[in-house]
Design a protein around this motif. Structure first.
Motif, PDB file in Angstrom:
ATOM      1  N   VAL A 161       0.935  -1.151  -0.035  1.00 30.94           N
ATOM      2  CA  VAL A 161      -0.006   0.117  -0.124  1.00 30.94           C
ATOM      3  C   VAL A 161       0.887   1.367   0.097  1.00 30.94           C
ATOM      4  CG1 VAL A 161      -1.667   1.314   1.346  1.00 30.94           C
ATOM      5  CG2 VAL A 161      -1.909  -1.207   1.014  1.00 30.94           C
ATOM      6  N   LEU A 162       2.024   1.298   0.975  1.00 32.44           N
ATOM      7  CA  LEU A 162       2.866   2.343   1.251  1.00 32.44           C
ATOM      8  C   LEU A 162       3.544   2.667  -0.376  1.00 32.44           C
ATOM      9  CD1 LEU A 162       4.158   2.412   4.516  1.00 32.44           C
ATOM     10  CD2 LEU A 162       2.451   3.917   3.662  1.00 32.44           C
ATOM     11  N   ALA A 163       3.886   1.643  -0.959  1.00 33.04           N
ATOM     12  CA  ALA A 163       4.553   1.508  -2.310  1.00 33.04           C
ATOM     13  C   ALA A 163       3.857   2.106  -3.384  1.00 33.04           C
ATOM     14  CB  ALA A 163       5.360   0.286  -2.627  1.00 33.04           C
ATOM     15  N   GLY A 164       2.727   1.651  -3.294  1.00 28.27           N
ATOM     16  CA  GLY A 164       1.642   1.907  -4.520  1.00 28.27           C
ATOM     17  C   GLY A 164       1.281   3.522  -4.206  1.00 28.27           C
ATOM     18  N   TYR A 165       1.274   3.852  -3.027  1.00 25.23           N
ATOM     19  CA  TYR A 165       0.954   5.329  -2.823  1.00 25.23           C
ATOM     20  C   TYR A 165       1.983   6.448  -3.298  1.00 25.23           C
ATOM     21  CZ  TYR A 165      -0.325   9.550   0.005  1.00 25.23           C
ATOM     22  OH  TYR A 165      -0.747  10.729   0.115  1.00 25.23           O
ATOM     23  N   PHE A 166       3.122   6.119  -2.741  1.00 28.17           N
ATOM     24  CA  PHE A 166       4.127   6.985  -2.788  1.00 28.17           C
ATOM     25  C   PHE A 166       4.687   6.813  -4.468  1.00 28.17           C
ATOM     26  CE2 PHE A 166       4.753   6.796   1.757  1.00 28.17           C
ATOM     27  CZ  PHE A 166       4.583   8.047   2.058  1.00 28.17           C
ATOM     28  N   LEU A 167       4.631   5.880  -5.199  1.00 30.21           N
ATOM     29  CA  LEU A 167       4.917   5.819  -6.496  1.00 30.21           C
ATOM     30  C   LEU A 167       3.772   6.364  -7.273  1.00 30.21           C
ATOM     31  CD1 LEU A 167       6.395   4.366  -8.940  1.00 30.21           C
ATOM     32  CD2 LEU A 167       4.654   2.591  -8.958  1.00 30.21           C
ATOM     33  N   LEU A 168       2.682   6.447  -6.805  1.00 28.90           N
ATOM     34  CA  LEU A 168       1.531   7.122  -7.761  1.00 28.90           C
ATOM     35  C   LEU A 168       1.705   8.692  -7.428  1.00 28.90           C
ATOM     36  CD1 LEU A 168      -1.549   4.895  -7.277  1.00 28.90           C
ATOM     37  CD2 LEU A 168      -0.293   5.429  -9.361  1.00 28.90           C
ATOM     38  N   ASN A 169       1.926   8.958  -6.187  1.00 28.74           N
ATOM     39  CA  ASN A 169       2.259  10.549  -5.930  1.00 28.74           C
ATOM     40  C   ASN A 169       3.364  11.008  -6.328  1.00 28.74           C
ATOM     41  OD1 ASN A 169       0.382  11.496  -4.383  1.00 28.74           O
ATOM     42  ND2 ASN A 169       1.203  10.528  -2.408  1.00 28.74           N
ATOM     43  N   HIS A 170       4.651  10.022  -6.772  1.00 31.29           N
ATOM     44  CA  HIS A 170       5.621  10.652  -7.270  1.00 31.29           C
ATOM     45  C   HIS A 170       5.391  10.796  -8.901  1.00 31.29           C
ATOM     46  CE1 HIS A 170       9.937  10.634  -8.368  1.00 31.29           C
ATOM     47  NE2 HIS A 170       9.865  10.101  -9.315  1.00 31.29           N
ATOM     48  N   LEU A 171       4.621   9.861  -9.434  1.00 27.14           N
ATOM     49  CA  LEU A 171       4.285  10.130 -10.961  1.00 27.14           C
ATOM     50  C   LEU A 171       3.143  11.269 -11.173  1.00 27.14           C
ATOM     51  CD1 LEU A 171       3.914   6.440 -11.815  1.00 27.14           C
ATOM     52  CD2 LEU A 171       5.755   8.058 -12.358  1.00 27.14           C
ATOM     53  N   LYS A 172       2.974  12.129  -9.997  1.00 25.36           N
ATOM     54  CA  LYS A 172       1.862  13.213  -9.933  1.00 25.36           C
ATOM     55  C   LYS A 172       0.436  12.727 -10.363  1.00 25.36           C
ATOM     56  CE  LYS A 172       4.995  16.436  -9.847  1.00 25.36           C
ATOM     57  NZ  LYS A 172       5.873  16.136  -8.796  1.00 25.36           N
ATOM     58  N   ARG A 173       0.173  11.582  -9.799  1.00 27.87           N
ATOM     59  CA  ARG A 173      -1.270  10.776 -10.045  1.00 27.87           C
ATOM     60  C   ARG A 173      -1.919  10.945  -8.555  1.00 27.87           C
ATOM     61  NH1 ARG A 173      -1.393  10.442 -15.422  1.00 27.87           N
ATOM     62  NH2 ARG A 173       0.223   9.175 -16.269  1.00 27.87           N
ATOM     63  N   TYR A 174      -2.285  12.277  -8.374  1.00 30.79           N
ATOM     64  CA  TYR A 174      -2.736  12.282  -6.960  1.00 30.79           C
ATOM     65  C   TYR A 174      -4.242  11.728  -7.027  1.00 30.79           C
ATOM     66  CZ  TYR A 174       1.105  15.651  -6.696  1.00 30.79           C
ATOM     67  OH  TYR A 174       2.239  16.016  -6.774  1.00 30.79           O
ATOM     68  N   PRO A 175      -5.116  11.771  -7.847  1.00 30.64           N
ATOM     69  CA  PRO A 175      -6.428  11.286  -7.624  1.00 30.64           C
ATOM     70  C   PRO A 175      -6.129   9.577  -7.552  1.00 30.64           C
ATOM     71  CG  PRO A 175      -6.524  13.036  -9.439  1.00 30.64           C
ATOM     72  CD  PRO A 175      -5.202  12.941  -8.868  1.00 30.64           C
ATOM     73  N   LEU A 176      -5.298   9.264  -8.567  1.00 35.02           N
ATOM     74  CA  LEU A 176      -5.396   7.726  -8.512  1.00 35.02           C
ATOM     75  C   LEU A 176      -4.656   7.282  -7.193  1.00 35.02           C
ATOM     76  CD1 LEU A 176      -5.991   5.421 -10.322  1.00 35.02           C
ATOM     77  CD2 LEU A 176      -3.617   5.812 -11.372  1.00 35.02           C
ATOM     78  N   ALA A 177      -3.735   8.020  -6.469  1.00 30.86           N
ATOM     79  CA  ALA A 177      -3.295   7.743  -5.128  1.00 30.86           C
ATOM     80  C   ALA A 177      -4.217   7.675  -4.139  1.00 30.86           C
ATOM     81  CB  ALA A 177      -2.064   8.592  -4.908  1.00 30.86           C
ATOM     82  N   LEU A 178      -5.058   8.475  -4.270  1.00 37.69           N
ATOM     83  CA  LEU A 178      -6.233   8.411  -3.303  1.00 37.69           C
ATOM     84  C   LEU A 178      -7.179   7.402  -3.488  1.00 37.69           C
ATOM     85  CD1 LEU A 178      -7.274  12.196  -2.921  1.00 37.69           C
ATOM     86  CD2 LEU A 178      -5.981  10.665  -1.449  1.00 37.69           C
ATOM     87  N   ALA A 179      -7.458   7.019  -4.537  1.00 42.99           N
ATOM     88  CA  ALA A 179      -8.399   5.748  -5.135  1.00 42.99           C
ATOM     89  C   ALA A 179      -7.516   4.610  -4.750  1.00 42.99           C
ATOM     90  CB  ALA A 179      -8.625   5.962  -6.636  1.00 42.99           C
ATOM     91  N   TRP A 180      -6.239   4.709  -4.718  1.00 42.06           N
ATOM     92  CA  TRP A 180      -5.435   3.386  -4.495  1.00 42.06           C
ATOM     93  C   TRP A 180      -5.725   3.287  -2.841  1.00 42.06           C
ATOM     94  CZ3 TRP A 180      -3.235  -1.090  -5.449  1.00 42.06           C
ATOM     95  CH2 TRP A 180      -2.428  -1.543  -4.605  1.00 42.06           C
ATOM     96  N   LEU A 181      -5.488   4.315  -2.098  1.00 41.10           N
ATOM     97  CA  LEU A 181      -5.575   4.124  -0.597  1.00 41.10           C
ATOM     98  C   LEU A 181      -7.110   3.540  -0.245  1.00 41.10           C
ATOM     99  CD1 LEU A 181      -3.940   7.134   0.871  1.00 41.10           C
ATOM    100  CD2 LEU A 181      -2.999   4.703   0.599  1.00 41.10           C
ATOM    101  N   CYS A 182      -8.159   4.184  -1.080  1.00 41.37           N
ATOM    102  CA  CYS A 182      -9.589   3.680  -0.639  1.00 41.37           C
ATOM    103  C   CYS A 182      -9.746   2.305  -1.108  1.00 41.37           C
ATOM    104  CB  CYS A 182     -10.636   4.739  -1.554  1.00 41.37           C
ATOM    105  SG  CYS A 182     -10.720   6.334  -1.152  1.00 41.37           S
ATOM    106  N   VAL A 183      -9.231   1.964  -2.085  1.00 41.58           N
ATOM    107  CA  VAL A 183      -9.306   0.504  -2.505  1.00 41.58           C
ATOM    108  C   VAL A 183      -8.634  -0.728  -1.490  1.00 41.58           C
ATOM    109  CG1 VAL A 183      -8.602  -1.234  -4.137  1.00 41.58           C
ATOM    110  CG2 VAL A 183      -9.617   0.995  -5.043  1.00 41.58           C
ATOM    111  N   ALA A 184      -7.587  -0.194  -1.019  1.00 39.97           N
ATOM    112  CA  ALA A 184      -6.706  -0.970  -0.197  1.00 39.97           C
ATOM    113  C   ALA A 184      -7.386  -0.744   1.192  1.00 39.97           C
ATOM    114  CB  ALA A 184      -5.405  -0.219   0.074  1.00 39.97           C
TER     115      ALA A 184
END
Length: 88
Positions: free
Chosen positions: A16-39
């Motif tokens: 979860v942390l790797a996915g969140y920080f990777l998506l934030n690093h790629l500037k995909r903020y809405p997708l990062a929040l969606a990843w946290l919700c799914v997790a």
């Protein structure tokens, strides 16, 4: 899945942390929040799959009437718990 179990500490939390920080690093903020919700929903549904939002999809597509009360209570309790922990 408990917070002190090996599967949580060694598999779930790092993924979860790797996915969140990777998506934030790629500037995909809405997708990062969606990843946290799914997790989060996966975490709640680990023991009882009826907590997952697939119930909403089934209710809409097939016109069934599956109760959502069992879904809302754990989400509300965890929100309250983490909100109170943030004050510590």
């Amino acid at each position: 899945m408990l917070y002190n179990s090996y599967i949580f500490i060694l598999v779930f939390l790092p993924a979860v942390l790797a996915g969140y920080f990777l998506l934030n690093h790629l500037k995909r903020y809405p997708l990062a929040l969606a990843w946290l919700c799914v997790a989060s929903l996966f975490f709640y549904g680990y023991f009882n799959w009826s907590y997952l939002p697939i119930i909403l999809v089934i209710n809409v597509l097939f016109g069934t009437d599956i109760s959502l009360l069992h879904l809302l209570l754990p989400l509300g309790i965890s929100f309250f718990t983490f909100q109170q922990m943030s004050y510590l």
